[in-house]
Design a protein around this motif. Structure first.
Motif, PDB file in Angstrom:
ATOM      1  N   ARG A 121       2.789  -0.244  12.968  1.00 54.52           N
ATOM      2  CA  ARG A 121       2.305   1.247  12.688  1.00 54.52           C
ATOM      3  C   ARG A 121       2.293   1.224  11.067  1.00 54.52           C
ATOM      4  O   ARG A 121       1.431   2.006  10.290  1.00 54.52           O
ATOM      5  CB  ARG A 121       3.552   2.062  12.879  1.00 54.52           C
ATOM      6  N   ARG A 122       3.330   0.876  10.248  1.00 62.65           N
ATOM      7  CA  ARG A 122       3.413   0.950   9.042  1.00 62.65           C
ATOM      8  C   ARG A 122       2.151   0.051   8.258  1.00 62.65           C
ATOM      9  O   ARG A 122       1.654   0.448   7.256  1.00 62.65           O
ATOM     10  CB  ARG A 122       4.600   0.540   8.150  1.00 62.65           C
ATOM     11  N   ALA A 123       1.851  -0.983   9.083  1.00 58.89           N
ATOM     12  CA  ALA A 123       0.784  -1.795   8.464  1.00 58.89           C
ATOM     13  C   ALA A 123      -0.534  -1.010   8.335  1.00 58.89           C
ATOM     14  O   ALA A 123      -1.232  -0.966   7.871  1.00 58.89           O
ATOM     15  CB  ALA A 123       0.674  -3.127   9.109  1.00 58.89           C
ATOM     16  N   ALA A 124      -0.695  -0.333   9.660  1.00 58.29           N
ATOM     17  CA  ALA A 124      -1.884   0.267   9.950  1.00 58.29           C
ATOM     18  C   ALA A 124      -2.063   1.498   9.093  1.00 58.29           C
ATOM     19  O   ALA A 124      -3.297   2.001   8.326  1.00 58.29           O
ATOM     20  CB  ALA A 124      -1.802   1.036  11.337  1.00 58.29           C
ATOM     21  N   ASP A 125      -0.905   2.125   8.730  1.00 51.97           N
ATOM     22  CA  ASP A 125      -0.855   3.270   7.766  1.00 51.97           C
ATOM     23  C   ASP A 125      -1.249   2.778   6.272  1.00 51.97           C
ATOM     24  O   ASP A 125      -2.047   3.448   5.756  1.00 51.97           O
ATOM     25  CB  ASP A 125       0.459   4.106   7.629  1.00 51.97           C
ATOM     26  N   ARG A 152      -0.110   0.663  -1.975  1.00 48.51           N
ATOM     27  CA  ARG A 152       0.446  -0.248  -2.438  1.00 48.51           C
ATOM     28  C   ARG A 152       1.891  -0.590  -2.213  1.00 48.51           C
ATOM     29  O   ARG A 152       2.597  -1.691  -1.768  1.00 48.51           O
ATOM     30  CB  ARG A 152       0.219  -0.671  -3.854  1.00 48.51           C
ATOM     31  N   ALA A 153       2.591   0.530  -2.164  1.00 50.46           N
ATOM     32  CA  ALA A 153       4.103   0.139  -2.142  1.00 50.46           C
ATOM     33  C   ALA A 153       4.438  -0.102  -0.578  1.00 50.46           C
ATOM     34  O   ALA A 153       5.347  -0.503  -0.094  1.00 50.46           O
ATOM     35  CB  ALA A 153       4.843   1.616  -2.503  1.00 50.46           C
ATOM     36  N   SER A 154       3.750   0.712   0.527  1.00 49.93           N
ATOM     37  CA  SER A 154       3.960   0.694   1.673  1.00 49.93           C
ATOM     38  C   SER A 154       3.589  -0.826   2.299  1.00 49.93           C
ATOM     39  O   SER A 154       4.166  -1.601   2.989  1.00 49.93           O
ATOM     40  CB  SER A 154       3.267   1.745   2.661  1.00 49.93           C
ATOM     41  N   VAL A 167       5.648  -3.878   3.833  1.00 51.33           N
ATOM     42  CA  VAL A 167       5.349  -4.543   5.130  1.00 51.33           C
ATOM     43  C   VAL A 167       5.419  -6.209   4.950  1.00 51.33           C
ATOM     44  O   VAL A 167       5.612  -6.780   5.819  1.00 51.33           O
ATOM     45  CB  VAL A 167       4.213  -4.252   5.690  1.00 51.33           C
ATOM     46  N   ALA A 168       4.948  -6.569   3.859  1.00 48.05           N
ATOM     47  CA  ALA A 168       4.746  -8.011   3.356  1.00 48.05           C
ATOM     48  C   ALA A 168       6.244  -8.652   3.494  1.00 48.05           C
ATOM     49  O   ALA A 168       6.548  -9.441   3.737  1.00 48.05           O
ATOM     50  CB  ALA A 168       4.042  -8.274   2.162  1.00 48.05           C
ATOM     51  N   ARG A 169       7.085  -7.751   2.720  1.00 46.66           N
ATOM     52  CA  ARG A 169       8.580  -8.221   2.681  1.00 46.66           C
ATOM     53  C   ARG A 169       9.470  -8.065   3.906  1.00 46.66           C
ATOM     54  O   ARG A 169      10.114  -9.144   4.281  1.00 46.66           O
ATOM     55  CB  ARG A 169       9.410  -7.526   1.893  1.00 46.66           C
ATOM     56  N   ASP A 170       8.973  -7.532   4.714  1.00 45.52           N
ATOM     57  CA  ASP A 170       9.576  -7.483   6.377  1.00 45.52           C
ATOM     58  C   ASP A 170       8.879  -8.223   6.801  1.00 45.52           C
ATOM     59  O   ASP A 170       9.659  -9.147   7.761  1.00 45.52           O
ATOM     60  CB  ASP A 170       9.349  -5.815   6.975  1.00 45.52           C
ATOM     61  N   MET A 171       7.725  -8.834   6.730  1.00 45.62           N
ATOM     62  CA  MET A 171       7.225  -9.928   7.356  1.00 45.62           C
ATOM     63  C   MET A 171       7.924 -11.358   7.012  1.00 45.62           C
ATOM     64  O   MET A 171       8.202 -12.188   7.769  1.00 45.62           O
ATOM     65  CB  MET A 171       5.562  -9.916   7.255  1.00 45.62           C
ATOM     66  N   LEU A 206      -3.405  -6.511   0.202  1.00 46.42           N
ATOM     67  CA  LEU A 206      -2.175  -7.101   0.439  1.00 46.42           C
ATOM     68  C   LEU A 206      -1.676  -7.408   2.159  1.00 46.42           C
ATOM     69  O   LEU A 206      -1.231  -8.540   2.248  1.00 46.42           O
ATOM     70  CB  LEU A 206      -1.081  -6.409  -0.138  1.00 46.42           C
ATOM     71  N   VAL A 207      -2.091  -6.425   2.906  1.00 46.57           N
ATOM     72  CA  VAL A 207      -1.837  -6.487   4.229  1.00 46.57           C
ATOM     73  C   VAL A 207      -2.560  -7.701   4.692  1.00 46.57           C
ATOM     74  O   VAL A 207      -2.170  -8.416   5.733  1.00 46.57           O
ATOM     75  CB  VAL A 207      -1.993  -5.265   4.869  1.00 46.57           C
ATOM     76  N   ARG A 208      -4.034  -7.682   4.232  1.00 50.23           N
ATOM     77  CA  ARG A 208      -4.883  -8.588   4.910  1.00 50.23           C
ATOM     78  C   ARG A 208      -4.429 -10.102   4.463  1.00 50.23           C
ATOM     79  O   ARG A 208      -4.259 -10.881   5.499  1.00 50.23           O
ATOM     80  CB  ARG A 208      -6.247  -8.382   4.424  1.00 50.23           C
ATOM     81  N   LEU A 209      -3.763 -10.196   3.178  1.00 49.84           N
ATOM     82  CA  LEU A 209      -3.342 -11.462   2.831  1.00 49.84           C
ATOM     83  C   LEU A 209      -2.315 -11.985   3.713  1.00 49.84           C
ATOM     84  O   LEU A 209      -1.917 -13.189   3.807  1.00 49.84           O
ATOM     85  CB  LEU A 209      -3.192 -11.303   1.237  1.00 49.84           C
TER      86      LEU A 209
END
Length: 336
Positions: free
Chosen positions: A120-124, A131-133, A137-141, A171-174
């Protein structure tokens, strides 16, 4: 007050472009009256009757279990002291095992909820380009995949690029391309293998009850393995929640979509008519298992499909048609 009455005016016909016609200016409308008043839904306050019922039932069951165990231990102590201590030890082991099992179940539910929260946060973050969100998300992954040794190099590459990506969506796509490409390939292979196994077993099984049991077992096992692959690791309660989410996803997406290319291939080429009844049933069961697997991927995958293509039914179940055609040709050659 005056007793004079205003005589009613007769209807007249005129044109708006006549010179003698003067249009009155519109009356001013207050800003507060123009704005619609939002209607908020009525919120329930306090406990509902259903929550009260289940809470009371749990309390009564706990009290009954406590009273029963206390009476049992008292009876054991009345018979012999050593029996009472044995009863205490067995009761303590039972309570300890129950606490551990309950903790595991709650942990499984929390892990599934974590996957939903990251998705959900990645979609947002993709929609808002935040950038912060996206970094969160990347650190949670990275923490979610920390226990996967095969992704060690991918995690190192992502950590090295975290500070260099400015756009949140990029960043989410990467993160998706770096961490989930290999997992998606394994997930597609797992779905394809499960669909092939279901197709073969149900094609040779002599009983419909055996077919149904094997299909259900394979579907539930596939959902569990997919959840473990993406970091879910659900327990018994988590599996019930996962099955409910998968069924809900199938209901939203239309289940066995008639517009899928693989279904069009079956119907358009008349393959189902050329296959025998048992082989045709096996193919249908395999397609159903593959569709459930795709829904499980969409539910358990921690990131939405953006940089990577979403798997289709034709990607994981094409081998079913090829194998069914080969088996039908072999059966036809043996009959000749």
């Amino acid at each position: 007050m005056s007793d004079e009455r205003i005589s009613p005016r007769r209807p007249q016909v005129f044109r708006l472009d006549e010179a003698a016609i003067t249009l009155a200016p519109p009356e001013p409308v207050e800003a507060e009256a123009a704005l619609p008043v939002p209607l908020e839904p009525r919120r329930r306050t306090g406990l509902s009757w259903g929550a009260l019922f289940w809470s009371a039932l749990g309390g009564v069951t706990s009290l009954a279990a406590y009273v029963g165990l206390s009476r049992l231990i008292d009876d054991l102590f009345a018979r012999a002291e050593w029996l009472g201590y044995v009863g205490l030890a067995v009761t303590a082991a039972l309570v300890l095992a129950g606490v551990v099992i309950l903790g595991r179940e709650l942990g499984g539910l929390a892990r599934l909820a974590k996957l939903d929260d990251i998705r959900r946060r990645a979609a947002d973050a993709l929609a808002d380009d935040d950038r912060a969100s996206a970094e969160a998300v990347a650190r949670d992954m990275l923490r979610l995949t920390a226990a996967a040794p095969t992704l060690a190099r991918a995690r190192a590459d992502l950590e090295g690029h975290l500070s260099g990506i400015i756009d949140g969506a990029d960043l989410v796509r990467l993160t998706e391309r770096t961490l989930l490409a290999g997992l998606d390939a394994r997930a597609r292979q797992m779905v394809s293998d499960a669909a092939r196994n279901v197709s073969v077993v149900t094609a040779v099984s002599p009983r419909a009850l055996v077919d149904l049991a094997f299909v259900l077992f394979s579907a539930v096992s596939l959902m569990r393995r997919l959840a473990q692959l993406y970091g879910g690791r659900p327990g018994a309660l988590g599996m019930l929640r996962l099955v409910r989410h998968v069924v809900g996803h199938l209901a939203i997406t239309g289940g066995m979509a008639a517009g899928d290319t693989l279904v069009q291939q079956i119907v358009g080429q008349g393959l189902a008519a050329r296959l025998s009844a048992r082989l045709g049933e096996g193919v249908v069961n395999g397609l159903l298992t593959a569709r459930l697997g795709l829904a499980a991927i969409a539910v358990t995958r921690p990131l939405p499909f953006t940089a990577l293509p979403a798997p289709r039914l034709a990607d994981v179940a094409t081998g079913l048609l090829r194998k069914a055609e080969e088996e039908e040709k072999e059966a036809a050659s043996r009959r000749q």
